[in-house]
Design a protein around this motif. Structure first.
Motif, short mmCIF file in Angstrom:
data_model
loop_
_atom_site.label_atom_id
_atom_site.label_comp_id
_atom_site.label_asym_id
_atom_site.label_seq_id
_atom_site.Cartn_x
_atom_site.Cartn_y
_atom_site.Cartn_z
N TYR A 4 2.56 5.72 5.14
CA TYR A 4 2.87 4.98 3.91
C TYR A 4 3.94 5.70 3.10
O TYR A 4 4.89 5.08 2.61
N ILE A 8 7.59 4.19 2.16
CA ILE A 8 8.05 4.00 0.79
C ILE A 8 9.34 4.77 0.54
O ILE A 8 10.28 4.25 -0.09
N PHE A 61 8.35 -1.61 -5.55
CA PHE A 61 7.38 -0.81 -4.83
C PHE A 61 6.11 -1.59 -4.49
O PHE A 61 5.48 -1.34 -3.46
N LEU A 62 5.75 -2.56 -5.30
CA LEU A 62 4.64 -3.44 -4.97
C LEU A 62 4.97 -4.29 -3.74
O LEU A 62 4.14 -4.43 -2.84
N THR A 65 4.77 -2.05 -0.74
CA THR A 65 3.38 -1.77 -0.38
C THR A 65 2.75 -2.95 0.34
O THR A 65 2.06 -2.78 1.35
N TYR A 68 4.11 -3.06 3.81
CA TYR A 68 3.48 -2.03 4.65
C TYR A 68 2.08 -2.45 5.08
O TYR A 68 1.71 -2.33 6.25
N LEU A 69 1.30 -2.95 4.13
CA LEU A 69 -0.07 -3.35 4.45
C LEU A 69 -0.10 -4.51 5.45
O LEU A 69 -0.93 -4.53 6.37
#
Length: 80
Positions: A4, A8, A61-62, A65, A68-69
């Motif tokens: 992660y 990022i 960044f949200l 994320t 990524y998830l």
């Protein structure tokens, strides 16, 4: 967690590079309005470069994320 952090950091780095390159392209493509007289150009001595917004960065960044998830939940499967 290590994956992660790498994701990022690489996302942020690519975003900054994209912003710099797109700014350079926009600046290179800019054509000034030459119809203004010298007095008109000199009277507008106030220059604005925009504003800084924390919400903008939080949204970026949200989104990273969530990307990524989702990539972890639905991994690409190798065929063959």
């Amino acid at each position: 967690m290590k994956k992660y952090v790498v994701f990022i950091i690489s996302f942020a780095l690519l975003y900054v590079i994209f912003e710099i390159v797109s700014g350079m392209v926009i600046t290179a493509a800019y054509t000034p309005d030459l119809s203004l007289t010298a007095q008109d150009r000199l009277s507008g001595d106030k220059v604005e470069f925009g504003t800084f917004s924390v919400i903008h960065w939080v949204t970026i960044f949200l989104a990273a994320t969530i990307a990524y998830l989702l990539s972890q939940k639905f991994p690409w499967r190798k065929r063959g």
